[in-house]
Design a protein around this motif. Structure first.
Motif, PDB file in Angstrom:
ATOM      1  N   LEU A   1      27.005  -0.099  30.361  1.00  0.00           N
ATOM      2  CA  LEU A   1      27.434   0.387  29.240  1.00  0.00           C
ATOM      3  C   LEU A   1      26.047   1.614  29.025  1.00  0.00           C
ATOM      4  O   LEU A   1      25.352   1.823  29.945  1.00  0.00           O
ATOM      5  CB  LEU A   1      26.761  -0.679  27.999  1.00  0.00           C
ATOM      6  N   PRO A   2      26.214   2.379  27.857  1.00  0.00           N
ATOM      7  CA  PRO A   2      25.287   3.626  28.039  1.00  0.00           C
ATOM      8  C   PRO A   2      23.573   3.050  28.242  1.00  0.00           C
ATOM      9  O   PRO A   2      23.430   2.171  27.612  1.00  0.00           O
ATOM     10  CB  PRO A   2      25.404   4.340  26.708  1.00  0.00           C
ATOM     11  N   LYS A   3      23.083   3.883  28.861  1.00  0.00           N
ATOM     12  CA  LYS A   3      21.482   3.359  29.229  1.00  0.00           C
ATOM     13  C   LYS A   3      20.850   3.271  27.994  1.00  0.00           C
ATOM     14  O   LYS A   3      19.812   2.561  28.025  1.00  0.00           O
ATOM     15  CB  LYS A   3      21.283   4.518  30.267  1.00  0.00           C
ATOM     16  N   ALA A   4      21.055   3.988  26.972  1.00  0.00           N
ATOM     17  CA  ALA A   4      20.264   4.059  25.835  1.00  0.00           C
ATOM     18  C   ALA A   4      20.433   2.528  25.351  1.00  0.00           C
ATOM     19  O   ALA A   4      19.307   2.104  24.669  1.00  0.00           O
ATOM     20  CB  ALA A   4      20.978   4.915  24.725  1.00  0.00           C
ATOM     21  N   MET A   5      21.301   1.675  25.481  1.00  0.00           N
ATOM     22  CA  MET A   5      21.236   0.242  25.080  1.00  0.00           C
ATOM     23  C   MET A   5      20.229  -0.433  25.755  1.00  0.00           C
ATOM     24  O   MET A   5      19.577  -1.543  25.167  1.00  0.00           O
ATOM     25  CB  MET A   5      22.560  -0.331  25.393  1.00  0.00           C
ATOM     26  N   GLY A   6      19.758  -0.136  26.934  1.00  0.00           N
ATOM     27  CA  GLY A   6      18.278  -0.634  27.618  1.00  0.00           C
ATOM     28  C   GLY A   6      17.187  -0.138  27.276  1.00  0.00           C
ATOM     29  O   GLY A   6      16.192  -0.776  27.745  1.00  0.00           O
ATOM     30  N   ARG A   7      17.129   0.463  26.253  1.00  0.00           N
ATOM     31  CA  ARG A   7      15.776   1.144  25.809  1.00  0.00           C
ATOM     32  C   ARG A   7      14.941  -0.132  25.006  1.00  0.00           C
ATOM     33  O   ARG A   7      15.436  -0.749  24.240  1.00  0.00           O
ATOM     34  CB  ARG A   7      15.865   2.338  24.993  1.00  0.00           C
ATOM     35  N   VAL A   8      13.606  -0.030  25.305  1.00  0.00           N
ATOM     36  CA  VAL A   8      12.824  -1.102  24.383  1.00  0.00           C
ATOM     37  C   VAL A   8      11.655  -0.320  23.705  1.00  0.00           C
ATOM     38  O   VAL A   8      11.292   0.568  24.314  1.00  0.00           O
ATOM     39  CB  VAL A   8      12.024  -2.178  25.668  1.00  0.00           C
ATOM     40  N   SER A   9      11.304  -1.024  22.574  1.00  0.00           N
ATOM     41  CA  SER A   9      10.273  -0.382  21.805  1.00  0.00           C
ATOM     42  C   SER A   9       8.914  -0.757  22.491  1.00  0.00           C
ATOM     43  O   SER A   9       8.800  -1.722  22.718  1.00  0.00           O
ATOM     44  CB  SER A   9      10.212  -0.830  20.227  1.00  0.00           C
ATOM     45  N   VAL A  10       8.044   0.295  22.523  1.00  0.00           N
ATOM     46  CA  VAL A  10       6.579   0.164  23.184  1.00  0.00           C
ATOM     47  C   VAL A  10       6.001  -0.647  22.039  1.00  0.00           C
ATOM     48  O   VAL A  10       5.158  -1.538  22.643  1.00  0.00           O
ATOM     49  CB  VAL A  10       5.920   1.415  23.393  1.00  0.00           C
ATOM     50  N   LYS A  11       6.081  -0.469  20.743  1.00  0.00           N
ATOM     51  CA  LYS A  11       5.189  -1.097  20.040  1.00  0.00           C
ATOM     52  C   LYS A  11       5.666  -2.645  19.748  1.00  0.00           C
ATOM     53  O   LYS A  11       4.918  -3.622  19.609  1.00  0.00           O
ATOM     54  CB  LYS A  11       5.152  -0.293  18.351  1.00  0.00           C
ATOM     55  N   PHE A  12       6.969  -2.864  19.644  1.00  0.00           N
ATOM     56  CA  PHE A  12       7.357  -4.189  19.066  1.00  0.00           C
ATOM     57  C   PHE A  12       8.103  -4.830  20.293  1.00  0.00           C
ATOM     58  O   PHE A  12       8.287  -6.102  20.292  1.00  0.00           O
ATOM     59  CB  PHE A  12       8.467  -3.892  18.079  1.00  0.00           C
ATOM     60  N   GLN A  13       8.311  -4.172  21.451  1.00  0.00           N
ATOM     61  CA  GLN A  13       8.953  -4.730  22.844  1.00  0.00           C
ATOM     62  C   GLN A  13      10.238  -5.348  22.349  1.00  0.00           C
ATOM     63  O   GLN A  13      10.404  -6.606  22.856  1.00  0.00           O
ATOM     64  CB  GLN A  13       7.924  -5.732  23.405  1.00  0.00           C
ATOM     65  N   THR A  14      10.966  -4.870  21.818  1.00  0.00           N
ATOM     66  CA  THR A  14      12.484  -5.405  21.353  1.00  0.00           C
ATOM     67  C   THR A  14      13.611  -4.187  21.748  1.00  0.00           C
ATOM     68  O   THR A  14      13.062  -2.912  21.711  1.00  0.00           O
ATOM     69  CB  THR A  14      12.444  -5.650  19.712  1.00  0.00           C
ATOM     70  N   PRO A  15      14.605  -4.451  21.937  1.00  0.00           N
ATOM     71  CA  PRO A  15      15.671  -3.554  22.284  1.00  0.00           C
ATOM     72  C   PRO A  15      16.252  -2.933  21.039  1.00  0.00           C
ATOM     73  O   PRO A  15      17.233  -3.258  20.614  1.00  0.00           O
ATOM     74  CB  PRO A  15      16.896  -4.116  22.987  1.00  0.00           C
ATOM     75  N   TYR A  16      15.673  -1.869  20.545  1.00  0.00           N
ATOM     76  CA  TYR A  16      15.643  -1.445  19.193  1.00  0.00           C
ATOM     77  C   TYR A  16      17.041  -0.497  19.024  1.00  0.00           C
ATOM     78  O   TYR A  16      17.802  -0.605  17.891  1.00  0.00           O
ATOM     79  CB  TYR A  16      14.507  -0.609  18.684  1.00  0.00           C
TER      80      TYR A  16
END
Length: 443
Positions: free
Chosen positions: A312-327
């Motif tokens: 799926l689009p790579k953006a789905m694998g992004r994680v928040s630095v602050k919250f460490q969640t897949p925002y």
């Protein structure tokens, strides 16, 4: 925000059991009890018992896989690594259908109860509030999710305790009499109807699968995930069985109940207005907030795993630095379930929700047999191999297949159409199946 894919591992076994229980909703029978009565001929407790047994065998397969692959992704990852990347994608794609419909389903249920309690607040306002609350708390992190889950779980248990106490009181007072119609009704028993109702009941057990999606946010996931799955199935199954058994005993003449308010009518009969109001309030928070949160989190982790792999689009694998969640995945889920919640009726999507989960369960059980018994000669030679890697998953496979075959025709049409669309998408991603399916390399 960042594109790194490290999630925050802080959940212990108890946290994950509660997460699973909240996802499965101890009060789940209260919302759809009337829906189950017709096809099961009143034998709702039997349906929940069959569902628990089926899910327990499948849960043991999840336990084996979660120990082997302690990563986010659930059946998508398990089938991908055990059978093939193509089948893994299609399995993940199938279960996405359920995971997108599940939060929308509970939002619709929560909104309907909210509107019945406070008619001045329209359904769409309730729905938007629940979705916004779920999106924000999921982005903030699993700590918030865990804390909310504990509070809302306790409230549900209080309602169930009150219901049990009131039922015992009317039984002792001889207002009602002991019967087992919810377990076996000789006048209306039809195995096809029971299995059809069980196919919808499976919706209540989907939380145990969702536990595996949080593997990378757990402490020692190779141990905690499997334990939490087994405990959540057993605890929820006992709660569901007891609740529906008592409801059937209170109101054996189930044909006279209004399908839309069946369980609340039973509650009102044994406890009066105060218990009905209390139950309604907890149903609002349980469906609209608790389960919306947990189901939202689960589908976001599936999207995260597939985005990290690149399928799926790579953006789905992004994680928040602050919250460490897949925002990105969390926000995307919120955007998708909003129109579904606002435009679809509960009757439209309720019978469709179990299709993808059952496909996932069937593929998972087959994966255990294929990878650990047929292909691995070393494991096959172990003393307990035939029991653990063949017989138990084979039973899980047979039971889930039986339920799958007896699903409503509309569920099959929508489910297979969704699966066909996934095959088309995979054809494009792999350039006509000439390129390999993108996947994460496990260390």
């Amino acid at each position: 925000m960042t594109t790194q894919s490290n999630l925050k591992g802080i959940l212990n076994t108890k946290d994950m059991v509660i997460y699973g229980l909240v996802f499965m909703i101890p009060l789940a029978p209260a919302a759809m009890y009337g829906t189950y009565l017709g096809p099961s001929s009143g034998m709702v407790a039997l349906c929940y018992l069959i569902g628990m047994v089926a899910m327990l065998f499948t849960g043991l397969s999840y336990r084996i896989m979660s120990k082997k692959y302690p990563f986010a992704g659930s059946v998508y990852l398990y089938v991908q690594k055990s059978l093939s990347p193509h089948l893994g994608f299609l399995t993940g794609w199938s279960i996405l259908l359920d995971y997108f419909l599940m939060p929308a389903t509970v939002v619709i249920i929560g909104s309907s109860f909210g509107n019945s309690l406070i008619p001045d607040i329209p359904l769409w306002a309730w729905s938007l509030f629940f979705i916004l609350f779920s999106t924000i708390t999921n982005i903030l992190g699993v700590e918030w999710l865990s804390k909310c889950s504990w509070v809302l779980f306790v409230l549900q248990i209080l309602v169930l305790i009150a219901f049990v106490i009131c039922t015992i009181q009317v039984l002792v007072n001889h207002t009602i009499h002991f019967n087992t119609i919810s377990l076996y009704n000789p006048d209306g028993f039809q195995i096809s109807g029971v299995l059809q109702a069980t196919g919808i009941v499976i919706l209540s057990y989907l939380g145990f699968d969702a536990i595996s999606t949080l593997a990378e946010e757990a402490i020692h996931p190779e141990k905690t995930v499997g334990r939490a799955i087994i405990w959540s199935i057993l605890i929820s199954g006992i709660i569901f069985f007891l609740t529906t058994f008592l409801a059937g005993m209170v109101y054996p003449d189930y044909q006279t109940l209004n399908p839309d308010t069946a369980f609340l009518d039973v509650v009102n009969f044994v406890g009066g207005k105060w218990l009905t109001t209390f139950t309604t309030i907890i149903l609002i928070t349980s469906f609209g907030m608790a389960t919306c949160q947990t189901s939202h989190a689960a589908v976001a982790r599936i999207l995260f795993a597939m985005g990290r792999d690149g399928v799926l689009p790579k953006a789905m694998g992004r994680v928040s630095v602050k919250f460490q969640t897949p925002y990105v995945a969390i926000a995307f889920v919120g955007a998708i379930i909003t129109p579904i919640s606002l435009l679809c009726s509960l009757d439209t999507i309720a019978t469709m929700v179990s299709f993808g989960a059952l496909v996932g369960f069937i593929m998972l059980n087959f994966s255990i047999i294929w990878k650990f018994y047929i292909k691995d000669r070393k494991l096959r030679s172990e003393k307990s191999a035939a029991w653990k890697y063949l017989l138990l998953p084979l039973i899980g496979l047979a039971v889930t297949m039986g339920i799958f075959v007896n699903l409503d025709m509309e569920a099959h049409i929508v489910g297979f159409s969704w699966l066909a669309f996934g095959i088309g998408y995979l054809f494009l991603v792999t350039r006509g199946f000439s390129n390999p399916v993108p996947q994460m390399e496990l260390g």
